[in-house]
Write a protein that holds these residues in place. Structure first.
Motif, PDB file in Angstrom:
ATOM      1  N   VAL A   9      31.945  29.913  50.851  1.00  0.00           N
ATOM      2  CA  VAL A   9      32.127  31.072  51.722  1.00  0.00           C
ATOM      3  C   VAL A   9      30.744  31.616  52.066  1.00  0.00           C
ATOM      4  O   VAL A   9      29.941  31.899  51.164  1.00  0.00           O
ATOM      5  N   ASN A  10      30.452  31.734  53.358  1.00  0.00           N
ATOM      6  CA  ASN A  10      29.181  32.260  53.834  1.00  0.00           C
ATOM      7  C   ASN A  10      29.414  33.663  54.383  1.00  0.00           C
ATOM      8  O   ASN A  10      30.256  33.847  55.273  1.00  0.00           O
ATOM      9  N   ILE A  11      28.711  34.637  53.855  1.00  0.00           N
ATOM     10  CA  ILE A  11      28.895  36.004  54.324  1.00  0.00           C
ATOM     11  C   ILE A  11      27.604  36.560  54.907  1.00  0.00           C
ATOM     12  O   ILE A  11      26.502  36.230  54.473  1.00  0.00           O
ATOM     13  N   ALA A  12      27.775  37.388  55.930  1.00  0.00           N
ATOM     14  CA  ALA A  12      26.661  38.107  56.548  1.00  0.00           C
ATOM     15  C   ALA A  12      27.092  39.563  56.661  1.00  0.00           C
ATOM     16  O   ALA A  12      28.227  39.855  57.074  1.00  0.00           O
ATOM     17  N   ALA A  13      26.219  40.468  56.292  1.00  0.00           N
ATOM     18  CA  ALA A  13      26.561  41.889  56.339  1.00  0.00           C
ATOM     19  C   ALA A  13      25.293  42.726  56.356  1.00  0.00           C
ATOM     20  O   ALA A  13      24.236  42.288  55.891  1.00  0.00           O
ATOM     21  N   TYR A  14      25.415  43.924  56.894  1.00  0.00           N
ATOM     22  CA  TYR A  14      24.307  44.879  56.845  1.00  0.00           C
ATOM     23  C   TYR A  14      24.889  46.273  56.936  1.00  0.00           C
ATOM     24  O   TYR A  14      26.020  46.484  57.391  1.00  0.00           O
ATOM     25  N   LYS A  15      24.107  47.233  56.493  1.00  0.00           N
ATOM     26  CA  LYS A  15      24.473  48.634  56.691  1.00  0.00           C
ATOM     27  C   LYS A  15      23.214  49.483  56.673  1.00  0.00           C
ATOM     28  O   LYS A  15      22.373  49.335  55.800  1.00  0.00           O
ATOM     29  N   GLN A  34      22.481  35.501  40.631  1.00  0.00           N
ATOM     30  CA  GLN A  34      22.199  34.300  39.851  1.00  0.00           C
ATOM     31  C   GLN A  34      23.315  34.007  38.860  1.00  0.00           C
ATOM     32  O   GLN A  34      23.699  32.851  38.657  1.00  0.00           O
ATOM     33  N   GLN A  35      23.853  35.040  38.247  1.00  0.00           N
ATOM     34  CA  GLN A  35      24.949  34.871  37.296  1.00  0.00           C
ATOM     35  C   GLN A  35      26.174  34.242  37.961  1.00  0.00           C
ATOM     36  O   GLN A  35      26.916  33.483  37.335  1.00  0.00           O
ATOM     37  N   HIS A  36      26.365  34.537  39.252  1.00  0.00           N
ATOM     38  CA  HIS A  36      27.537  34.041  39.968  1.00  0.00           C
ATOM     39  C   HIS A  36      27.198  32.868  40.900  1.00  0.00           C
ATOM     40  O   HIS A  36      27.977  32.548  41.799  1.00  0.00           O
ATOM     41  N   ASN A  37      26.042  32.250  40.665  1.00  0.00           N
ATOM     42  CA  ASN A  37      25.661  31.031  41.401  1.00  0.00           C
ATOM     43  C   ASN A  37      25.631  31.232  42.912  1.00  0.00           C
ATOM     44  O   ASN A  37      25.963  30.324  43.680  1.00  0.00           O
ATOM     45  N   LEU A  38      25.226  32.416  43.341  1.00  0.00           N
ATOM     46  CA  LEU A  38      25.096  32.694  44.766  1.00  0.00           C
ATOM     47  C   LEU A  38      23.687  32.350  45.225  1.00  0.00           C
ATOM     48  O   LEU A  38      22.727  32.452  44.460  1.00  0.00           O
ATOM     49  N   ARG A  39      23.581  31.955  46.464  1.00  0.00           N
ATOM     50  CA  ARG A  39      22.273  31.695  47.063  1.00  0.00           C
ATOM     51  C   ARG A  39      22.219  32.359  48.425  1.00  0.00           C
ATOM     52  O   ARG A  39      23.239  32.619  49.052  1.00  0.00           O
ATOM     53  N   GLY A  40      20.981  32.606  48.880  1.00  0.00           N
ATOM     54  CA  GLY A  40      20.790  33.245  50.167  1.00  0.00           C
ATOM     55  C   GLY A  40      19.713  34.298  50.059  1.00  0.00           C
ATOM     56  O   GLY A  40      18.825  34.216  49.198  1.00  0.00           O
ATOM     57  N   LEU A  53      24.585  35.474  52.258  1.00  0.00           N
ATOM     58  CA  LEU A  53      24.852  34.838  50.972  1.00  0.00           C
ATOM     59  C   LEU A  53      25.926  33.774  51.113  1.00  0.00           C
ATOM     60  O   LEU A  53      26.757  33.832  52.025  1.00  0.00           O
ATOM     61  N   ALA A  54      25.914  32.820  50.185  1.00  0.00           N
ATOM     62  CA  ALA A  54      26.959  31.802  50.145  1.00  0.00           C
ATOM     63  C   ALA A  54      27.281  31.453  48.707  1.00  0.00           C
ATOM     64  O   ALA A  54      26.407  31.445  47.837  1.00  0.00           O
ATOM     65  N   GLY A  55      28.548  31.162  48.480  1.00  0.00           N
ATOM     66  CA  GLY A  55      29.002  30.764  47.156  1.00  0.00           C
ATOM     67  C   GLY A  55      30.482  30.453  47.200  1.00  0.00           C
ATOM     68  O   GLY A  55      31.112  30.490  48.262  1.00  0.00           O
ATOM     69  N   LEU A  56      31.044  30.153  46.061  1.00  0.00           N
ATOM     70  CA  LEU A  56      32.480  29.903  45.986  1.00  0.00           C
ATOM     71  C   LEU A  56      33.237  31.222  46.128  1.00  0.00           C
ATOM     72  O   LEU A  56      32.697  32.302  45.853  1.00  0.00           O
ATOM     73  N   ARG A  57      34.488  31.134  46.547  1.00  0.00           N
ATOM     74  CA  ARG A  57      35.267  32.335  46.872  1.00  0.00           C
ATOM     75  C   ARG A  57      35.284  33.364  45.741  1.00  0.00           C
ATOM     76  O   ARG A  57      35.035  34.555  45.972  1.00  0.00           O
ATOM     77  N   ALA A  58      35.556  32.932  44.542  1.00  0.00           N
ATOM     78  CA  ALA A  58      35.646  33.887  43.431  1.00  0.00           C
ATOM     79  C   ALA A  58      34.323  34.615  43.210  1.00  0.00           C
ATOM     80  O   ALA A  58      34.302  35.814  42.902  1.00  0.00           O
ATOM     81  N   TYR A  82      32.660  29.285  56.785  1.00  0.00           N
ATOM     82  CA  TYR A  82      32.858  28.378  55.655  1.00  0.00           C
ATOM     83  C   TYR A  82      32.089  27.078  55.859  1.00  0.00           C
ATOM     84  O   TYR A  82      31.830  26.668  56.994  1.00  0.00           O
ATOM     85  N   SER A  83      31.734  26.436  54.758  1.00  0.00           N
ATOM     86  CA  SER A  83      30.978  25.189  54.849  1.00  0.00           C
ATOM     87  C   SER A  83      31.328  24.264  53.685  1.00  0.00           C
ATOM     88  O   SER A  83      31.820  24.704  52.648  1.00  0.00           O
TER      89      SER A  83
END
Length: 293
Positions: A9-15, A34-40, A53-58, A82-83
């Motif tokens: 799941v690839n997410i983009a957001a800003y505020k 890092q704990q949740h294996n996210l990259r970006g 950011l991107a990572g698995l859904r959970a 998604y990728s």
């Protein structure tokens, strides 16, 4: 739509929001990701947050729940695609003066957003050829020229800027071109066009809107109507189609130019080394170096 073949799941957001404890929060963001294996990349700034950011859904869902527990980001709006594989190579959390550099510190979107138009309403305007008050609608692309070349809206005004800091002057110089018209600024995910629209209001534009959520939200809500090509994104996918799927477009490692599928058939395209945009320049430089020797 996500499928087992596209687990990431690839997410983009800003505020835009006051965020004065960025230095304290940076290690917390980095550790959680890092704990949740996210990259970006996550950008923290006194004016707000910007993230890709991107990572698995959970893991993505866990991050969003964690972030939204902070009242400042409880209403954060996220765009998803998604990728098949992880599109980023590392995890970065950066501290910056602005979440998108414009070098106009008096622009504070949290104190009052520029008017925005939802994708479905923009499509309706473009279908009918005018806004709801009968004014002609003009689309203004706030992205860099190489991004525009991958795809943009029909009949877009494109000033061929090479960086966003060039936009304020060029739009001020062309103000007379938009008299009596409604201007809609747009970009990939909404952040640049939000700042652009506020700047345009500040210098006297009467009828200016930003496209809410940018091109990616437009694709998500209404598809590719009135849009030609794909949307450049800053990860290994290079570009997404109006269906939010990865395309065959690539980016040259040597010169960073966008290389279309047709250009990839050229003998000058050597992945990681050269492309039709830079091969000739590389050869000329080598010949000049040999002659000098």
């Amino acid at each position: 739509m996500q499928s087992p073949d596209t687990p990431y799941v690839n997410i983009a957001a800003y505020k835009f929001v006051s965020f004065d404890d960025t230095a304290e929060k940076r290690p917390q963001f980095l550790a959680f990701c890092q704990q949740h294996n996210l990259r970006g990349t996550v950008i923290l700034s006194p004016e707000g947050i910007n993230l890709f950011l991107a990572g698995l859904r959970a893991d993505i869902d866990a991050f969003l729940a964690w972030l939204r527990a902070d009242a400042r980001f409880a209403d954060l709006i996220v765009k998803e695609s998604y990728s098949e594989k992880q599109p980023f190579t590392r995890m970065l959390v950066k501290l910056k003066a602005e979440i998108i550099t414009m070098k106009h510190p008096l622009i504070k979107p949290e104190l009052g957003r520029a008017p925005f138009v939802e994708p479905k309403d923009l499509k309706r305007w473009l279908d009918q050829g005018h806004d709801d008050e009968g004014r002609p609608v003009v689309m203004v692309d706030t992205r860099n020229g190489f991004e525009v070349d991958v795809g943009t809206f029909d009949n877009t005004v494109d000033y061929r800027i090479s960086k966003f800091t060039e936009f304020p002057k060029v739009i001020e110089d062309h103000k007379a071109d938009f008299e009596g018209k409604t201007v809609v600024t747009f970009c990939t995910g909404g952040i640049r066009c939000e700042k652009a629209a506020i700047h345009m209001q500040n210098i006297g534009y009467d009828h200016v809107y930003q496209l809410e959520g940018g091109i990616l939200k437009y694709f998500e809500d209404v598809g590719g109507a009135h849009y030609q090509g794909d949307c450049f994104v800053f990860d290994y996918r290079t570009a997404l189609s109006p269906e939010l799927k990865e395309t065959q477009t690539a980016q040259c490692f040597a010169c960073r130019a966008v290389v279309t599928p047709r250009e990839q058939l050229s003998p000058d395209y050597v992945p990681g080394k050269s492309c039709p945009h830079c091969a000739g320049k590389q050869q000329a430089a080598q010949e000049a170096s040999s002659a000098a020797a």
